[in-house]
Write a protein that holds these residues in place. Sequence first.
Motif, PDB file in Angstrom:
ATOM      1  N   LYS A   8       8.159   6.406   6.260  1.00 13.09           N
ATOM      2  CA  LYS A   8       8.287   6.994   4.929  1.00 13.09           C
ATOM      3  C   LYS A   8       9.599   6.547   4.309  1.00 13.09           C
ATOM      4  O   LYS A   8      10.556   6.251   5.003  1.00 13.09           O
ATOM      5  CB  LYS A   8       8.196   8.516   5.000  1.00 13.09           C
ATOM      6  CG  LYS A   8       9.152   9.154   5.987  1.00 13.09           C
ATOM      7  CD  LYS A   8       8.830  10.614   6.154  1.00 13.09           C
ATOM      8  CE  LYS A   8       9.540  11.200   7.359  1.00 13.09           C
ATOM      9  NZ  LYS A   8       9.090  12.545   7.660  1.00 13.09           N
ATOM     10  N   ARG A  43       0.207  10.899  -5.206  1.00 12.55           N
ATOM     11  CA  ARG A  43      -0.417  11.835  -4.284  1.00 12.55           C
ATOM     12  C   ARG A  43       0.161  13.239  -4.465  1.00 12.55           C
ATOM     13  O   ARG A  43       1.363  13.409  -4.573  1.00 12.55           O
ATOM     14  CB  ARG A  43      -0.200  11.397  -2.838  1.00 12.55           C
ATOM     15  CG  ARG A  43      -0.752  10.026  -2.554  1.00 12.55           C
ATOM     16  CD  ARG A  43      -2.245  10.018  -2.694  1.00 12.55           C
ATOM     17  NE  ARG A  43      -2.730   8.647  -2.621  1.00 12.55           N
ATOM     18  CZ  ARG A  43      -3.946   8.317  -2.906  1.00 12.55           C
ATOM     19  NH1 ARG A  43      -4.817   9.200  -3.279  1.00 12.55           N
ATOM     20  NH2 ARG A  43      -4.326   7.070  -2.826  1.00 12.55           N
ATOM     21  N   ARG A 103       0.937  14.704   2.972  1.00 13.99           N
ATOM     22  CA  ARG A 103       0.295  14.098   4.140  1.00 13.99           C
ATOM     23  C   ARG A 103      -0.432  12.804   3.798  1.00 13.99           C
ATOM     24  O   ARG A 103      -0.884  12.087   4.682  1.00 13.99           O
ATOM     25  CB  ARG A 103      -0.658  15.109   4.779  1.00 13.99           C
ATOM     26  CG  ARG A 103       0.102  16.240   5.446  1.00 13.99           C
ATOM     27  CD  ARG A 103      -0.805  17.321   5.966  1.00 13.99           C
ATOM     28  NE  ARG A 103      -0.046  18.377   6.588  1.00 13.99           N
ATOM     29  CZ  ARG A 103       0.496  19.399   5.938  1.00 13.99           C
ATOM     30  NH1 ARG A 103       0.367  19.492   4.638  1.00 13.99           N
ATOM     31  NH2 ARG A 103       1.168  20.329   6.583  1.00 13.99           N
ATOM     32  N   GLN A 104      -0.562  12.509   2.514  1.00 16.42           N
ATOM     33  CA  GLN A 104      -1.209  11.276   2.086  1.00 16.42           C
ATOM     34  C   GLN A 104      -0.210  10.295   1.478  1.00 16.42           C
ATOM     35  O   GLN A 104      -0.610   9.268   0.944  1.00 16.42           O
ATOM     36  CB  GLN A 104      -2.275  11.588   1.036  1.00 16.42           C
ATOM     37  CG  GLN A 104      -3.392  12.447   1.535  1.00 16.42           C
ATOM     38  CD  GLN A 104      -4.349  12.816   0.420  1.00 16.42           C
ATOM     39  OE1 GLN A 104      -4.065  12.653  -0.755  1.00 16.42           O
ATOM     40  NE2 GLN A 104      -5.509  13.326   0.799  1.00 16.42           N
ATOM     41  N   ALA A 105       1.068  10.598   1.516  1.00 18.43           N
ATOM     42  CA  ALA A 105       2.067   9.787   0.838  1.00 18.43           C
ATOM     43  C   ALA A 105       3.078   9.217   1.822  1.00 18.43           C
ATOM     44  O   ALA A 105       3.352   9.812   2.862  1.00 18.43           O
ATOM     45  CB  ALA A 105       2.786  10.622  -0.212  1.00 18.43           C
ATOM     46  N   ASP A 106       3.639   8.060   1.465  1.00 19.82           N
ATOM     47  CA  ASP A 106       4.701   7.486   2.286  1.00 19.82           C
ATOM     48  C   ASP A 106       5.940   7.112   1.481  1.00 19.82           C
ATOM     49  O   ASP A 106       6.907   6.616   2.029  1.00 19.82           O
ATOM     50  CB  ASP A 106       4.190   6.285   3.077  1.00 19.82           C
ATOM     51  CG  ASP A 106       3.488   5.261   2.224  1.00 19.82           C
ATOM     52  OD1 ASP A 106       3.491   5.401   0.997  1.00 19.82           O
ATOM     53  OD2 ASP A 106       2.920   4.317   2.794  1.00 19.82           O
ATOM     54  N   ALA A 109       4.539  10.176  -3.385  1.00 24.67           N
ATOM     55  CA  ALA A 109       4.482  11.625  -3.583  1.00 24.67           C
ATOM     56  C   ALA A 109       5.528  11.940  -4.632  1.00 24.67           C
ATOM     57  O   ALA A 109       6.695  11.575  -4.485  1.00 24.67           O
ATOM     58  CB  ALA A 109       4.798  12.376  -2.292  1.00 24.67           C
ATOM     59  N   TRP A 116       1.974   4.754  -1.221  1.00 27.85           N
ATOM     60  CA  TRP A 116       1.381   5.870  -1.952  1.00 27.85           C
ATOM     61  C   TRP A 116       2.488   6.858  -2.241  1.00 27.85           C
ATOM     62  O   TRP A 116       2.995   7.505  -1.329  1.00 27.85           O
ATOM     63  CB  TRP A 116       0.271   6.517  -1.136  1.00 27.85           C
ATOM     64  CG  TRP A 116      -0.958   5.670  -1.009  1.00 27.85           C
ATOM     65  CD1 TRP A 116      -1.154   4.413  -1.482  1.00 27.85           C
ATOM     66  CD2 TRP A 116      -2.168   6.037  -0.356  1.00 27.85           C
ATOM     67  NE1 TRP A 116      -2.402   3.978  -1.171  1.00 27.85           N
ATOM     68  CE2 TRP A 116      -3.052   4.956  -0.476  1.00 27.85           C
ATOM     69  CE3 TRP A 116      -2.593   7.159   0.309  1.00 27.85           C
ATOM     70  CZ2 TRP A 116      -4.331   4.972   0.042  1.00 27.85           C
ATOM     71  CZ3 TRP A 116      -3.869   7.186   0.839  1.00 27.85           C
ATOM     72  CH2 TRP A 116      -4.730   6.106   0.698  1.00 27.85           C
ATOM     73  N   SER A 133      -0.549  15.612  -2.141  1.00 26.19           N
ATOM     74  CA  SER A 133      -0.330  16.085  -0.777  1.00 26.19           C
ATOM     75  C   SER A 133       0.661  15.173  -0.074  1.00 26.19           C
ATOM     76  O   SER A 133       0.499  13.950  -0.078  1.00 26.19           O
ATOM     77  CB  SER A 133      -1.654  16.081  -0.011  1.00 26.19           C
ATOM     78  OG  SER A 133      -1.414  16.306   1.354  1.00 26.19           O
ATOM     79  N   GLN A 182       6.687  16.736   6.119  1.00 26.01           N
ATOM     80  CA  GLN A 182       5.229  16.678   6.222  1.00 26.01           C
ATOM     81  C   GLN A 182       4.672  15.279   5.986  1.00 26.01           C
ATOM     82  O   GLN A 182       3.505  15.026   6.290  1.00 26.01           O
ATOM     83  CB  GLN A 182       4.594  17.643   5.230  1.00 26.01           C
ATOM     84  CG  GLN A 182       4.807  19.089   5.576  1.00 26.01           C
ATOM     85  CD  GLN A 182       4.259  20.027   4.517  1.00 26.01           C
ATOM     86  OE1 GLN A 182       3.859  19.611   3.432  1.00 26.01           O
ATOM     87  NE2 GLN A 182       4.259  21.313   4.815  1.00 26.01           N
ATOM     88  N   MET A 183       5.494  14.375   5.463  1.00 29.29           N
ATOM     89  CA  MET A 183       5.020  13.009   5.214  1.00 29.29           C
ATOM     90  C   MET A 183       4.916  12.249   6.536  1.00 29.29           C
ATOM     91  O   MET A 183       5.762  12.405   7.417  1.00 29.29           O
ATOM     92  CB  MET A 183       5.983  12.282   4.264  1.00 29.29           C
ATOM     93  CG  MET A 183       5.969  12.824   2.864  1.00 29.29           C
ATOM     94  SD  MET A 183       7.275  12.169   1.805  1.00 29.29           S
ATOM     95  CE  MET A 183       6.955  10.427   1.854  1.00 29.29           C
ATOM     96  N   SER A 242       0.814  -1.215   0.000  1.00 30.18           N
ATOM     97  CA  SER A 242       0.000   0.000   0.000  1.00 30.18           C
ATOM     98  C   SER A 242       0.847   1.265   0.000  1.00 30.18           C
ATOM     99  O   SER A 242       0.550   2.210   0.714  1.00 30.18           O
ATOM    100  CB  SER A 242      -0.930  -0.002   1.214  1.00 30.18           C
ATOM    101  OG  SER A 242      -0.167   0.039   2.401  1.00 30.18           O
TER     102      SER A 242
END
Length: 184
Positions: free
Chosen positions: A95, A61, A65-68, A31, A29, A63, A90-91, A27
């Motif tokens: 991460k 992503r 904040r929605q990514a790793d 950035a 995501w 943003s 911000q991640m 999973s």
Amino acid sequence: MGLEEKLPSGVLLTTVEGLAGYFRKASLWPATFGLACCAIEMMTSGGPKYDLARYGMEVFRASPRQADLMIVAGRVSQKMAPVLRQIYDQMPEPKWVLAMGVCASSGGMFNNYAIVQGVDHIVPVDMYLPGCPPRPEMLIDAIVKLHEQIQGGSLGVNAEAEEAAQETAALRQLPLIDQTGLLR
């Protein structure tokens, strides 16, 4: 005669770390941080021909904040370095960072004051992808290798101990020129 033989069929034995590692790797995501020609190849890998969605990474992503996973594609200028660090900060944890291309990895052919000579001076990098620019197949291969690294990772106190051991080993390693015997 092991425990596996005594269990009914359909029962799976695993550890919490193994299960969490599997879910983490499945999973990711990303950035995107596309800065140059490598970004074109990164966008191509998400298209229908290479289909990065097979690995659970359908949507890049916008943003942090929605990514790793941060994919740094291309050269990073001194002016862009603080922005890169801010997005990384911000991640959410955990991460990972993938440096895509020779410019992101080492500054490439741009050996001057304006270009950062490797994104690892700004953020910790988990995977380096060489090439100028690397092909989409190479990016997918690097992501698969990062998946293996994530799945084999530890959690909690074990992760901290593993990280400390890796840091100690890296600090004890001799410079490459000493290992080859050229400098004695």
